[in-house]
Design an enzyme around this catalytic site. Sequence first.
Site, PDB file in Angstrom:
ATOM      1  CB  SER A  82      -0.889  -0.049   1.090  1.00  0.00           C
ATOM      2  OG  SER A  82      -1.666  -1.219   1.293  1.00  0.00           O
ATOM      3  CB  THR A  83       3.940   2.290  -1.260  1.00  0.00           C
ATOM      4  OG1 THR A  83       3.753   1.019  -2.199  1.00  0.00           O
ATOM      5  CG2 THR A  83       4.229   1.922   0.086  1.00  0.00           C
TER       6      THR A  83
END
Length: 529
Positions: free
Chosen positions: A345-346
């Site tokens: 989740s970047t």
Amino acid sequence: MSRPATRRPTPGAVAAGDIQTAEAGAVALRAGGNAVDAAVAAAMAAFVCEVALCAPLGGAVMTLRRADGALHAVDAFARTPGLDAPPEGDLDFCTEVIDFGVTRQTFHIGKGAAAMGLALEGLIEAHARHGALPLSALVEPAVAFGRRGYVVGAQQAGILELVSGIACHTPASAALVQIDGRKPRAGERLANPDLADVLHALGRDPRGTLREIYAGLAADFGPAHGGLITRTDVKTAAVKHLTPTRVKHRGWSVATMPSPSTGGALIALGLRLLKGVRDLDPLGPGHALALVAVQDRLLTVRDPDFDAAVRDPKVVERLLSAENIDRLRHLDGRAHPWPDHPLGSTTHISAVDGHGGIAAITLTNGEGCGHVLPGTGIAVNNLLGEVDINPRGFHVDPPGRPMVTMMAPTIAERSDGAPMALGSGGSNRLRNAIMAVLSHVIEHGMTPAEAVAAPRLHLDNGPDGRALALERPDWSGAVEPALRAAWPGPTIFPDRSMYFGGVHLVHALDGAPAGVGDDRRGGAVAVVG
């Protein structure tokens, strides 16, 4: 970066994971801003438009080159909270299982999963030190998206579908990501007026607004409410300004993120180990096997003590020494259990201007802890609950300690000074994605667009030892049989996949600023001529 004497438009380019994010950076360039202005403006917009991936109270790391050639790194990731905490009460720390189709993974959320994230403070400090435009101008696109609504991109819609159990954990967090009580579809609009108001205030009074946000964080996410963040945490946590880790490679100078990034050191090491692959067909079996061999060496290096060890610059220096490179070339791999996050989740932003400035910033909020800071529209992080950055267990590190991250925004300068900036989302896969793109450009002379589009592979630790995954398109026909012989039972992705990261890249290698957005992760580019 030097401040322009005029406010004529600045030529430049911005690459990001959403077209609205990239366009926000372009607005700053059109107003006469520099690369840092563009990156900051884009990041502010990403807080609104990429709510599934980043937020003001998440983590950020940044590498930049000023117009005068000076290199800087900014650690605005996260700190372990709990300084001067009263006796521990009931911790709000629970689990949520996400089904990725090919695998399921348990995530930890709740207020007890929230670390002291410094992303917003890092952007404020980077702008104050290196920007040219007023901060009030840089937040305007984000404010407009929050108030009028932004278009939900296909990537955001897909991720929100995956993490809906976390994103909708509380009514307040669900309100940020739902339309009439349902998940949004690509092309629909969402708004966040509370966050718009916060960012508007931030542009006028950054320090005062930040103090108010932090006071609310300590009050609502402290021990009295199931969290760990204290008043001492918000007073003492500080952004760090660092010297990038640098390595020379084939006439290029590569500058990447130092500790608390572990990815930077691994990318630098991987490039050193890849020296010589230019003699191999970049899409042939020899090159593919060489890439996997280097990834295997990096897994061996990243043992359970690695994250703590690379906090010491002398350890990194020894890691990159000629003696250690020679040792690793002849080392047999050994499996170490190490978690991997299928989503990662970047998100990443790269920006370049026509005055010689360039910047790369990677941001994350984990999946969010399922809670929103009241009255702000800010989804708070779950970085204390992310298994891939807490491999030794949860809540075991002492309070006030910088948390480690694989995120590694990177700048490469050709021998003539022409720059390239890149980075990626993708958890543990991002180091290999960045390393491969750099190698394709430096070793094989690929264009940046060719290098980003080239097929990827990733070796990691599975329950029964090393596990290989690769994208099928564009490799020569001999690659897959060769890899299967060396690494039996690989996972084959029939198309390019977000699993392998999303390298968003800008450069001025041909004179004019340009960019490449990786379509694996919604890549988009905005160019100002």
